[in-house]
Design an enzyme around this catalytic site. Sequence first.
Site, PDB file in Angstrom:
ATOM      1  N   ASP A   1      36.811  25.462  11.943  1.00 37.89           N
ATOM      2  CA  ASP A   1      36.013  26.556  12.507  1.00 37.89           C
ATOM      3  C   ASP A   1      34.633  26.565  11.863  1.00 37.89           C
ATOM      4  O   ASP A   1      34.461  26.138  10.721  1.00 37.89           O
ATOM      5  CB  ASP A   1      36.736  27.888  12.250  1.00 37.89           C
ATOM      6  CG  ASP A   1      36.113  29.037  13.022  1.00 37.89           C
ATOM      7  OD1 ASP A   1      35.408  28.781  14.020  1.00 37.89           O
ATOM      8  OD2 ASP A   1      36.340  30.203  12.627  1.00 37.89           O
TER       9      ASP A   1
ATOM     10  N   GLN B   1      23.628  28.439  15.904  1.00 39.61           N
ATOM     11  CA  GLN B   1      23.841  29.453  14.874  1.00 39.61           C
ATOM     12  C   GLN B   1      23.929  28.830  13.482  1.00 39.61           C
ATOM     13  O   GLN B   1      24.515  29.404  12.572  1.00 39.61           O
ATOM     14  CB  GLN B   1      25.107  30.259  15.174  1.00 39.61           C
ATOM     15  CG  GLN B   1      25.014  31.076  16.461  1.00 39.61           C
ATOM     16  CD  GLN B   1      26.189  32.013  16.651  1.00 39.61           C
ATOM     17  OE1 GLN B   1      26.352  32.982  15.922  1.00 39.61           O
ATOM     18  NE2 GLN B   1      27.014  31.715  17.646  1.00 39.61           N
TER      19      GLN B   1
END
Length: 681
Positions: A242, A273
């Site tokens: 992740d 991001q």
Amino acid sequence: MSRRFILTKEEALPVSRLSIAYEDELNEQQFEVATMGGGPVLVVAGAGTGKTRTLIYRVAYLVETGVAPEHIVLLTFTRRSSNEMLNRAAGLLDGRCKRVRGGTFHAFCLTILKQYAAKLGYPSNFTILDASDAADVIDVVRATSSIKTNGKRFPRKGTLQSIFSAVRNRGIRIDQALETGYPQFGPFTKEIELLFENYSVYKKEHGLMDYDDLLIMTLKLFTEEPAVLREIALTCRHVLVDEYQDTNRAQALIVKALASVHGNVMAVGDDAQSIYRFRGADFKNILGFPAEFSRARVLKLEHNYRSTQRILDLANQLLSQAKKKFDKQLFTLKVGGDLPGLVPAPDDRFESRFVAQLILQFREQGISLREMAVLFRNGHNSFDLEIELGRKNIPFVKYGGLKLAEAAHIKDVLAYLKVIENPRDTVAWNRILQLLEGVGPKTAGTIIEWIEADQDDSFELKERPFSAAYIESLRALFVMLRSVKKADSTPTSQIEAILSYYLPVLKRVYYEDFQKREQDLEHLVGLTLSFSKRSELLDSLVLDPIELTVIDVEEVKDDEPPLTLSTIHSAKGLEFKVVFVIHALDGIIPSSYSVGDDESIEEELRLLYVAVTRAADYLYISYPSLQYRRFDGQYFTRPSRFLDQIPEHILEPCSLVEQEPTELPPHTGSNQLSSNTSNNH
């Protein structure tokens, strides 16, 4: 003659025969990710597209289709997120999902090192050092390393720990770390290199590993013991990662090593991001994934479930300016809503009044304070707003930066002002006296006793048996205090006079980062412009801080959950109905430090993208048109260069109009926003 066994080819069960209705519960893109076969896969998951939900279903799908949970590795950046995902997967399927090996990179590596420590020359019960412990060990090693500083300032133990951490996490040399982050210590490159080597030797001799060693020593084990790597990789049939955009160089190499046998690795993240380069995150990891893993597939999650399409249109426009990226277009079924607004304010105070007023209006419309957030690039950008929120009795909690009255250097300057206002303030006296060279707690206490005993004038240095080690600095302090007290001037002039005395102290006491702290002090001067009395300034600035350290705040007794103030870095992963992005100025976002560095400019653009995509329904980007800079006085600002190319039909220009207090909706489609008159402006 050897016997031969023939196994039938393993085939996944058709989705229709599984207990979970994956196709019904996931959108088309999520379904493809959750139910795909093996091999290397990069999932580019845009903001608000449900990547966590998709990963949970992926875990459940693998377990339900026959993969042993113990052969699935789920690597995350917090233990909490890993536990939450596995618990939700277990609730979705059954308890088998809890047997998946989930956790942080560091925790996973620790498990390996505890088992194979002897192969690296470490005892199995080696001690793990946190950052503070590591800094203390570095201090011990320095004392025995015969390092000569020739009377020049050498980096402190905490700074050395940060330098060493950067070297290991980024895979760079000491001289490179110093050049990019600590150029003032460049002349000590050889000494720091020696200390780094001695530190490594000391840790091994004493059975110690610091936090970074957990990654580095695991890679060392894999390199020196290929049989161990194969043994471990055989048990990692599927590796799920992740927030892959936040991995550093060492973590990316560990992922590749774990997938070296089966080749089944799914990295989930959003290149747009990637905003933690200062922590060692390497943007190249996610961009280079397809090249690093041959035959890698790139899948995308673009269906956003958070924001209105109008907010996403702005986010997409910002991303279109990026030069290095994976192309994606965020979309949603959430239509309508207001256009994001671009709000120029005359000055800092006006910007703060606008934000505070609109917050109260949204609250009257039924949106709670906890559903709103004010985001900013640096902690000091909210100082003026904090004062305004205090005036309007709006409770708030702040993340990613100290409150104004909590920053050490701000406390120092205010302490001088406090003893001028109240010469019997022993707490403030204790603080400023210990800023003098040669004065410690005991000496400060003795001087304070003398000050309290002298009822005539606390700022007159009369004949006393003071030590020669600090008498001159004490005399200079008293001269400054006397001159400021006698001057009939504004708080701004008084702060200016204090800073003329304090800046050399700042450079001596906070040498490693005094330049950043000096910027905070410039902002403090700007804040004083709206005050006519010293007492009013002190009353406004000395606010009781709300001591909360987690986002999941509980309701304060007899009050409501507070508004969130946060740096953009600390707000990543969160969402709010209403978001204000303040101080959107060139030189702040992008930071002036990033100018001239293409990679830094790109990261600053991604930072603004992260801020914009925190908003679900309402978004306002504001900036002061006029600011104050020490020595230069007031000057006109320029809004962030990233907003220059945004057309008005995507980012609506707004204007602030001064008028008497009235009941107005926050935004009626007009490009005018009210700003009620205030007696203090």
